[in-house]
Design a protein around this motif. Structure first.
Motif, PDB file in Angstrom:
ATOM      1  N   ALA A 350       0.825  -1.206   0.000  1.00 44.82           N
ATOM      2  CA  ALA A 350       0.000   0.000   0.000  1.00 44.82           C
ATOM      3  C   ALA A 350       0.860   1.257   0.000  1.00 44.82           C
ATOM      4  O   ALA A 350       0.515   2.262  -0.642  1.00 44.82           O
ATOM      5  N   ALA A 351       1.973   1.208   0.731  1.00 42.31           N
ATOM      6  CA  ALA A 351       2.872   2.353   0.775  1.00 42.31           C
ATOM      7  C   ALA A 351       3.853   2.380  -0.389  1.00 42.31           C
ATOM      8  O   ALA A 351       4.653   3.307  -0.501  1.00 42.31           O
ATOM      9  N   ARG A 352       3.773   1.355  -1.229  1.00 42.42           N
ATOM     10  CA  ARG A 352       4.674   1.213  -2.379  1.00 42.42           C
ATOM     11  C   ARG A 352       6.135   1.236  -1.918  1.00 42.42           C
ATOM     12  O   ARG A 352       6.954   2.011  -2.392  1.00 42.42           O
ATOM     13  N   ILE A 353       6.387   0.392  -0.923  1.00 41.41           N
ATOM     14  CA  ILE A 353       7.742   0.218  -0.375  1.00 41.41           C
ATOM     15  C   ILE A 353       8.106  -1.258  -0.490  1.00 41.41           C
ATOM     16  O   ILE A 353       7.313  -2.132  -0.138  1.00 41.41           O
ATOM     17  N   GLY A 354       9.274  -1.560  -0.983  1.00 46.32           N
ATOM     18  CA  GLY A 354       9.738  -2.931  -1.101  1.00 46.32           C
ATOM     19  C   GLY A 354      11.030  -3.146  -0.333  1.00 46.32           C
ATOM     20  O   GLY A 354      11.802  -2.208  -0.115  1.00 46.32           O
ATOM     21  N   ILE A 355      11.253  -4.381   0.106  1.00 40.49           N
ATOM     22  CA  ILE A 355      12.458  -4.735   0.866  1.00 40.49           C
ATOM     23  C   ILE A 355      13.296  -5.689   0.026  1.00 40.49           C
ATOM     24  O   ILE A 355      12.765  -6.602  -0.615  1.00 40.49           O
ATOM     25  N   GLY A 356      14.595  -5.488   0.049  1.00 45.43           N
ATOM     26  CA  GLY A 356      15.478  -6.362  -0.715  1.00 45.43           C
ATOM     27  C   GLY A 356      16.825  -6.537  -0.040  1.00 45.43           C
ATOM     28  O   GLY A 356      17.271  -5.681   0.730  1.00 45.43           O
ATOM     29  N   GLU A 357      17.469  -7.663  -0.320  1.00 42.35           N
ATOM     30  CA  GLU A 357      18.802  -7.948   0.214  1.00 42.35           C
ATOM     31  C   GLU A 357      19.660  -8.492  -0.925  1.00 42.35           C
ATOM     32  O   GLU A 357      19.199  -9.305  -1.736  1.00 42.35           O
ATOM     33  N   THR A 358      20.913  -8.036  -0.963  1.00 43.77           N
ATOM     34  CA  THR A 358      21.825  -8.444  -2.034  1.00 43.77           C
ATOM     35  C   THR A 358      23.084  -9.062  -1.438  1.00 43.77           C
ATOM     36  O   THR A 358      23.705  -8.479  -0.528  1.00 43.77           O
ATOM     37  N   ASP A 359      23.430 -10.250  -1.898  1.00 40.74           N
ATOM     38  CA  ASP A 359      24.702 -10.879  -1.536  1.00 40.74           C
ATOM     39  C   ASP A 359      25.747 -10.335  -2.509  1.00 40.74           C
ATOM     40  O   ASP A 359      25.733 -10.649  -3.705  1.00 40.74           O
ATOM     41  N   LEU A 360      26.648  -9.489  -1.995  1.00 40.30           N
ATOM     42  CA  LEU A 360      27.608  -8.810  -2.867  1.00 40.30           C
ATOM     43  C   LEU A 360      28.699  -9.739  -3.377  1.00 40.30           C
ATOM     44  O   LEU A 360      29.443  -9.372  -4.298  1.00 40.30           O
ATOM     45  N   ASP A 361      28.831 -10.938  -2.780  1.00 40.60           N
ATOM     46  CA  ASP A 361      29.788 -11.922  -3.293  1.00 40.60           C
ATOM     47  C   ASP A 361      29.236 -12.647  -4.518  1.00 40.60           C
ATOM     48  O   ASP A 361      29.912 -12.794  -5.536  1.00 40.60           O
ATOM     49  N   THR A 362      27.990 -13.103  -4.397  1.00 45.94           N
ATOM     50  CA  THR A 362      27.407 -13.930  -5.464  1.00 45.94           C
ATOM     51  C   THR A 362      26.519 -13.144  -6.412  1.00 45.94           C
ATOM     52  O   THR A 362      26.203 -13.614  -7.503  1.00 45.94           O
ATOM     53  N   GLY A 363      26.127 -11.952  -5.987  1.00 47.65           N
ATOM     54  CA  GLY A 363      25.209 -11.180  -6.818  1.00 47.65           C
ATOM     55  C   GLY A 363      23.770 -11.623  -6.711  1.00 47.65           C
ATOM     56  O   GLY A 363      22.901 -11.130  -7.446  1.00 47.65           O
ATOM     57  N   ARG A 364      23.458 -12.530  -5.776  1.00 49.11           N
ATOM     58  CA  ARG A 364      22.084 -12.976  -5.599  1.00 49.11           C
ATOM     59  C   ARG A 364      21.274 -11.913  -4.863  1.00 49.11           C
ATOM     60  O   ARG A 364      21.771 -11.271  -3.930  1.00 49.11           O
ATOM     61  N   MET A 365      20.026 -11.740  -5.273  1.00 46.84           N
ATOM     62  CA  MET A 365      19.146 -10.749  -4.661  1.00 46.84           C
ATOM     63  C   MET A 365      17.860 -11.423  -4.199  1.00 46.84           C
ATOM     64  O   MET A 365      17.293 -12.252  -4.910  1.00 46.84           O
ATOM     65  N   ILE A 366      17.421 -11.056  -3.001  1.00 45.74           N
ATOM     66  CA  ILE A 366      16.163 -11.551  -2.447  1.00 45.74           C
ATOM     67  C   ILE A 366      15.234 -10.352  -2.288  1.00 45.74           C
ATOM     68  O   ILE A 366      15.594  -9.369  -1.628  1.00 45.74           O
ATOM     69  N   TRP A 367      14.068 -10.453  -2.883  1.00 42.89           N
ATOM     70  CA  TRP A 367      13.102  -9.343  -2.856  1.00 42.89           C
ATOM     71  C   TRP A 367      11.809  -9.773  -2.185  1.00 42.89           C
ATOM     72  O   TRP A 367      11.439 -10.952  -2.220  1.00 42.89           O
ATOM     73  N   SER A 368      11.130  -8.793  -1.590  1.00 47.20           N
ATOM     74  CA  SER A 368       9.746  -9.008  -1.167  1.00 47.20           C
ATOM     75  C   SER A 368       8.825  -8.827  -2.380  1.00 47.20           C
ATOM     76  O   SER A 368       9.247  -8.287  -3.414  1.00 47.20           O
ATOM     77  N   GLU A 369       7.588  -9.293  -2.234  1.00 47.44           N
ATOM     78  CA  GLU A 369       6.641  -9.134  -3.338  1.00 47.44           C
ATOM     79  C   GLU A 369       6.415  -7.656  -3.651  1.00 47.44           C
ATOM     80  O   GLU A 369       6.241  -7.267  -4.806  1.00 47.44           O
ATOM     81  N   SER A 370       6.408  -6.832  -2.590  1.00 47.76           N
ATOM     82  CA  SER A 370       6.178  -5.406  -2.811  1.00 47.76           C
ATOM     83  C   SER A 370       7.359  -4.753  -3.528  1.00 47.76           C
ATOM     84  O   SER A 370       7.192  -3.708  -4.175  1.00 47.76           O
ATOM     85  N   LYS A 371       8.551  -5.358  -3.432  1.00 47.31           N
ATOM     86  CA  LYS A 371       9.700  -4.793  -4.141  1.00 47.31           C
ATOM     87  C   LYS A 371       9.555  -5.044  -5.645  1.00 47.31           C
ATOM     88  O   LYS A 371       9.790  -4.149  -6.471  1.00 47.31           O
ATOM     89  N   SER A 372       9.147  -6.253  -6.012  1.00 48.09           N
ATOM     90  CA  SER A 372       8.971  -6.534  -7.439  1.00 48.09           C
ATOM     91  C   SER A 372       7.831  -5.689  -8.018  1.00 48.09           C
ATOM     92  O   SER A 372       7.858  -5.332  -9.202  1.00 48.09           O
ATOM     93  N   ALA A 373       6.838  -5.358  -7.158  1.00 48.08           N
ATOM     94  CA  ALA A 373       5.716  -4.543  -7.636  1.00 48.08           C
ATOM     95  C   ALA A 373       6.178  -3.145  -8.037  1.00 48.08           C
ATOM     96  O   ALA A 373       5.538  -2.490  -8.869  1.00 48.08           O
ATOM     97  N   LEU A 374       7.295  -2.666  -7.450  1.00 44.71           N
ATOM     98  CA  LEU A 374       7.822  -1.351  -7.832  1.00 44.71           C
ATOM     99  C   LEU A 374       8.254  -1.332  -9.293  1.00 44.71           C
ATOM    100  O   LEU A 374       8.338  -0.253  -9.902  1.00 44.71           O
ATOM    101  N   PHE A 375       8.533  -2.509  -9.844  1.00 47.33           N
ATOM    102  CA  PHE A 375       8.966  -2.604 -11.237  1.00 47.33           C
ATOM    103  C   PHE A 375       7.856  -3.152 -12.144  1.00 47.33           C
ATOM    104  O   PHE A 375       8.101  -3.461 -13.303  1.00 47.33           O
TER     105      PHE A 375
END
Length: 849
Positions: A350-375
Motif C-alpha cells: 500500500a505504501a509502495r515500499i519494497g524490501i530487498g537484500e543483495t549478496d555482494l559476493d554472489t550477486g544474488r538478490m532476495i526481494w519481497s513481493e512489494s519490491k517486485s511490484a515497484l517494477f
C-alpha cells in the motif's frame, strides 16, 4: 391383548421379559429407569407395569408412589421384578405401595406369565401344591434355589462390574477431556457399587479449595439438602494426605456439644482418593449402597482400582491437553506471524515500499513481493540477480546507476541512496528510490546490502508541477512588470489621442488616422489586461453568483462569435451552489476557452458547456497542487477538436505560448484564464488527448451567500470641477496628460514627481487641497506609504490611486482593501474626470442611462 410397560435397568432382563410377553401377544413398552417409565405411563397409559426395584434416577418404590399420584393411571396394576427385594419387609413395603405381586429374578416363564395374567384379571389354571410328604423336598429345593439365586446374583454383579470396567477402560483410552474422564468415573463407580449417590470432588490447582464437582444420582436442586459424600476433616485427611480409602457403614450420628445435633440416619459411605503417583487431584465419595448397610471390601477394592486408573487417566488427559494447548499456541503463533507477514506485505504494497537484500559476493538478490511490484512485475518473474535488476532499470539511467553503486563500494560507504527510472511492462514510466545499508567484513570487503525501495513517481510529478508553478509565478511577475510599463505608455497614447480627437472633426483624414491610433492602443491595452490577468494583478469586483446563470447570459453571444460550424450544447445544473467571483472576468474566461475550442475545430464540431456541483476530496487536492478540498461548483468547456499532446498540455498556460500559426494568436488567452481562475481561489484542470478533444474544468469554491441578480450599468458623461488636486506621478508624459485633462475641465492642479515632493507641498498649511491623485509605483516612498503619511496629517483628504496593477492595494484574494479608490491604467480623460468627480462630489454631473 394388553399393553405392558417393562421398567428395567438391565438390558438383558428387560429383553427377556419383552421377548417372553411379546411372544404371547402383548404390546410391549420399555424404560431403562424410573423417570423414563413415569413419562411413558403418563403418555401411553399401559394396562400393566412390571418394574425393577433398583433403578438409576428413581427406584421402583418411588416410581410406584409417584404413579399412584397421577389420577389417570393410579389404578394401573404393578408387579415388582427383582432379585433381592422379595423378603418380608420388602413385600410389606411393596403392598403399601399397591404392588400386586413380586416376581423374583430369575423365574420360570410359566410363573411370570401366571403373575401377569393374574394381574390383568386373566387367571390361568392354578398348579396344585404337592402333598405334605413332599414338604422336605420342597423346602430343600427352595433352599437350593435361594442359594443358586444368590450365586446368580453375585455372578450378575461380577458381570456388571466387569462390563463397567471394560467400558471405563475403553473410555480412558479414547477420552482426551479431563473433566469428561472424571464425570465418567463418577457415574461408573456408582453403577458398579450400586450406590444411590456418587460425588467426585476435584481440587483447585493449588489444592486449597474445591475446583469442580461431578455428580451421579444427585439432583442438583437437592444437593445442599442431602450433602452426599461430604467427608469430615479426619476422613479428608485419610483420603488426601494418607491416600487411603475410607469406608463407613450406615448408622446414627451425633455431633459434638458445640455443634447442632442431627438425628437423621447417616447412610453408608465409601470414599477413595483420585490420585496418580505424582499428585492427589481430589476424591470420590459414594453413599447409600442399595440393598445393603455398607459397601463391601470388594466395592472398596474395585473403586480404589478405578480411582487409581482415573488419576492416571486424568493426569494423562491433562498432559495431553497441555500438549494440545502448546501445539495450538505454537500454531497460533505461527499463524499470527504469517498474518503479520501478510499485513506487513500488504502495508508495504500500500505504501509502495519494497524490501530487498543483495549478496555482494554472489550477486544474488532476495526481494519481497512489494519490491517486485515497484517494477511492475510478479516476484516469480524476477531473476534474482543484480544483472536481472539492472535489466529492469531505464536504459538511460543504467550506466549512471552502475557507477554510483561501484563508487559506493569502492569508497567503503555504508549508506547508498539512488534514484532511477523503470519502464513497466505496460509501457508506463515510474521512478524508484533505493536506500541501502552496506555491511563489510573486518577486512573491509563488502558482504551484503540490505535496503528498501520506494515508488517516488508521485513525488517526482509533484516536483515537476512545483517547478512549473514556480516558472509560472516568475513569468507572472515579469508579465506584471511589463504590463505596468506598457500601461503608462498606453495611458499617454490613449489620453492625448482623446484630447486631440476633441479638436479635430472625425470626417477629416487626420481624424480617421487618429481613430486607428486609438484602436491600436486599445488593442494593446487589451493585451496588457491579459498579462495582468495571468499575473493575477488585476482588480476583481466579486459578487455571489450562479455559474449556470453566467453561461446562459453568455451563450447567445458565443453562438454569434463562434459561427454556424460550431454546435453549442449545454448541460447546466439548475440547483448549482453559488460562488464568489467577478462576473466580467468569468465571461472573459468563457470567451477565451470557447475561442480556443473553436480554433481546435477548424472543420466544425461540438462545444459543450456544463455546470455541476462537486466535492473535491483531500486525495484529489494532494494529487493536484493548487486545488483545495471542499465543496465546489464546476464549469467545464469541452470540444471535439484535435486535442493536445502531453508536451503541449504542460505549457498551454504559459504567456505567449501558442501552437497557432504566426499572426493567428497572441498566446495570452489561456494564460489569462489561468490567472483569473487562480485569483478567484479556483483551480483549472485540463484533460486532452490527440484526436480526442479537450476539456477544461474550472472548480470554484462554493459560498454561503445567495447569488445576486445582474443589474444595469449607468454611463456618466465627463463633469467639470473647480477643486485643487495634488498630482503625484513620476512618469513625465503620464503626469503631463493627467494635468492637461484636469485643467481643461476646470480643476487646479499641483504636481510632484515623488512622494517627498508631494509631502513638501502638503506641509504648506496655506494651500487648500481637495484630492490627492497619486501613482502607486514611485521612486523612494511609494504611493501607498504616501497615503498613510497623509492620513496622519490630513485625515479628511481623499486619495485616488493610479496604477497598472494593484499588488500594494489588494487583499490576498485580489480585492481592493476597504475604502481604497483606484483608477486603473491605461485610462482616458473621460475615465479620469468621471472617477475624480465621483470622489469629490456630483456637482455639474451629467448622467445618461
Amino acid at each position: 391383548m394388553a399393553s405392558i410397560l417393562i421398567a428395567e435397568a438391565r438390558a438383558v432382563d428387560r429383553n427377556f421379559l419383552v421377548t417372553l410377553l411379546g411372544h404371547h401377544g402383548h404390546t410391549m413398552l420399555e424404560a431403562s429407569d424410573g423417570g423414563e417409565a413415569l413419562d411413558l405411563v403418563r403418555r401411553r397409559r399401559p394396562h400393566l407395569v412390571i418394574s425393577d426395584v433398583l433403578m438409576p434416577t428413581m427406584d421402583g418404590y418411588e416410581f410406584v408412589c409417584q404413579m399412584r399420584a397421577i389420577p389417570e393411571v393410579a389404578d394401573t396394576p404393578v408387579i415388582f421384578y427383582t432379585a433381592n427385594y422379595h423378603g418380608r419387609e420388602a413385600r410389606a413395603l411393596a403392598e403399601r405401595c399397591g404392588v400386586r405381586a413380586i416376581i423374583t429374578k430369575p423365574s420360570e416363564s410359566a410363573a411370570i406369565l401366571a403373575k401377569v395374567d393374574a394381574a390383568l384379571g386373566c387367571q390361568r389354571p392354578v398348579v396344585v401344591a404337592p402333598p405334605d410328604g413332599e414338604r422336605f423336598d420342597l423346602d430343600h429345593h427352595q433352599l437350593v434355589n435361594q442359594k443358586l439365586l444368590e450365586k446368580v446374583q453375585r455372578l450378575a454383579e461380577a458381570e456388571h462390574r466387569l462390563s463397567a470396567l471394560v467400558d471405563i477402560g475403553r473410555r480412558f483410552a479414547h477420552e482426551r477431556d479431563p473433566r469428561a474422564v472424571l464425570q465418567h468415573v463418577c457415574t461408573s463407580a456408582r453403577d458398579i457399587t450400586l450406590a444411590s449417590h456418587a460425588t467426585l470432588v476435584l481440587l483447585s490447582e493449588d489444592g486449597t479449595s474445591v475446583g469442580a464437582v461431578f455428580m451421579s444420582g444427585v439432583d442438583a436442586d437437592r444437593l445442599k439438602e442431602i450433602s452426599p459424600g461430604i467427608p469430615s476433616a479426619d476422613m479428608l485427611s485419610e483420603l488426601l494426605e494418607k491416600r487411603t480409602p475410607v469406608r463407613r457403614p450406615s448408622g446414627r450420628r451425633t455431633e459434638g456439644p458445640d455443634r447442632e445435633t442431627t438425628t437423621a440416619d447417616a447412610s453408608s459411605y465409601l470414599g477413595v482418593p483420585i490420585a496418580s503417583a505424582a499428585c492427589v487431584y481430589g476424591w470420590l465419595s459414594l453413599s447409600h449402597k442399595l440393598g445393603a448397610d455398607e459397601f463391601t471390601k470388594t466395592d472398596e477394592e474395585m473403586v480404589a482400582t478405578l480411582a487409581g486408573q482415573a488419576g492416571v487417566a486424568y493426569e494423562s488427559a491433562r498432559l495431553y491437553n497441555d500438549l494440545q494447548w502448546h501445539v495450538s499456541a505454537l500454531e497460533q503463533e505461527v499463524a499470527e506471524r504469517r498474518r503479520l507477514e501478510v499485513r506487513t506485505e500488504f502495508a508495504l504494497a500500500a505504501a509502495r515500499i519494497g524490501i530487498g537484500e543483495t549478496d555482494l559476493d554472489t550477486g544474488r538478490m532476495i526481494w519481497s513481493e512489494s519490491k517486485s511490484a515497484l517494477f511492475g512485475i510478479a516476484l516469480a518473474s524476477f531473476g534474482g540477480t543484480t544483472e536481472a535488476f539492472f535489466a529492469l532499470v531505464h536504459p538511460e539511467d543504467r550506466p549512471a546507476l552502475r557507477q554510483e553503486v561501484a563508487a559506493a563500494l569502492a569508497n567503503g560507504s555504508h549508506d547508498l541512496v539512488t534514484e532511477f527510472r523503470t519502464i513497466w511492462p505496460d509501457g508506463s514510466l515510474h521512478w524508484v528510490q533505493d536506500r541501502a545499508r552496506i555491511a563489510y567484513d573486518p577486512a573491509g570487503r563488502p558482504l551484503r546490502a540490505l535496503g528498501v525501495g520506494l515508488d517516488v513517481t508521485d513525488r517526482k510529478l509533484l516536483e515537476a508541477q512545483f517547478r512549473q508553478s514556480q516558472k509560472m509565478e516568475a513569468i507572472g511577475m515579469l508579465a506584471g512588470g511589463v504590463a505596468h510599463d506598457f500601461n503608462n505608455m498606453l495611458t499617454v497614447i490613449l489620453g492625448f489621442s482623446e484630447l486631440l480627437a476633441e479638436q479635430i472633426r472625425p470626417d477629416k483624414p487626420i481624424g480617421r488616422d487618429l481613430k486607428e491610433i486609438v484602436g491600436a492602443a486599445q488593442r494593446a491595452a487589451a493585451l496588457t489586461r491579459q498579462l495582468l490577468a495571468f499575473s493575477r494583478k488585476q482588480v476583481l469586483v466579486v459578487t455571489p453568483l450562479d455559474l449556470t446563470t453566467v453561461v446562459r447570459e453568455v451563450e447567445s453571444m458565443l453562438r454569434r462569435l463562434l459561427g454556424e460550424q460550431i454546435t453549442i450544447k449545454t448541460e447546466l445544473a439548475d440547483d448549482l451552489d453559488p460562488v464568489t467571483a467577478d462576473v466580467t472576468q468569468l465571461e472573459q474566461v468563457l470567451m477565451n476557452l470557447s475561442v480556443n475550442a473553436r480554433d481546435a475545430m477548424p472543420k466544425g464540431g461540438v462545444l459543450t458547456l456544463a455546470t455541476r456541483n462537486i466535492t473535491l476530496d483531500r486525495a484529489y487536492a494532494a494529487a493536484h497542487p493548487g486545488a483545495n478540498a471542499g465543496s465546489c461548483a464546476a464549469l467545464s468547456v469541452s470540444d471535439t477538436g484535435t486535442g493536445m499532446s502531453p508536451e503541449t498540455r504542460e505549457r498551454i498556460f504559459e504567456p505567449f505560448f501558442t501552437t497557432k500559426e504566426r499572426g493567428q494568436g497572441t498566446g495570452l488567452g489561456l494564460a489569462a484564464v489561468y490567472g483569473i481562475v487562480k485569483q478567484m481561489n479556483g483551480y483549472i484542470e485540463v484533460e486532452s488527448h490527440p484526436a480526442r478533444g479537450s476539456t477544461f474544468t474550472i472548480y470554484l469554491p462554493r459560498t454561503e451567500q445567495a447569488a445576486e441578480a445582474a443589474t444595469g450599468a449607468t454611463i456618466t458623461m465627463s463633469p467639470v470641477g473647480r477643486e485643487t488636486i495634488l498630482l503625484v506621478e513620476d512618469e513625465v508624459s503620464v503626469r503631463a496628460f493627467t494635468k492637461i485633462a484636469l485643467e481643461r475641465f476646470g480643476y487646479q492642479v499641483l504636481e510632484a514627481a515623488t512622494a517627498e515632493g508631494a509631502l513638501r507641498i502638503l506641509d504648506d498649511v496655506d494651500i487648500t487641497i481637495h484630492l490627492l491623485l497619486t501613482d502607486i509605483v514611485l521612486p523612494g516612498i511609494d504611493g501607498h506609504e504616501l497615503a498613510l503619511k497623509v492620513a496622519r496629517h490630513r485625515p479628511q483628504l481623499p486619495v485616488l490611486f493610479m496604477s497598472g496593477y494593484t499588488t500594494r492595494l489588494s487583499t490576498i484574494d485580489g480585492l481592493l482593501e476597504p475604502g481604497v479608490q483606484l483608477l486603473e491604467k491605461p485610462f482616458t480623460a473621460h475615465t479620469l474626470l468621471t472617477k475624480t468627480r465621483q470622489i469629490l462630489g456630483t456637482t455639474l454631473m451629467v448622467h445618461r442611462s
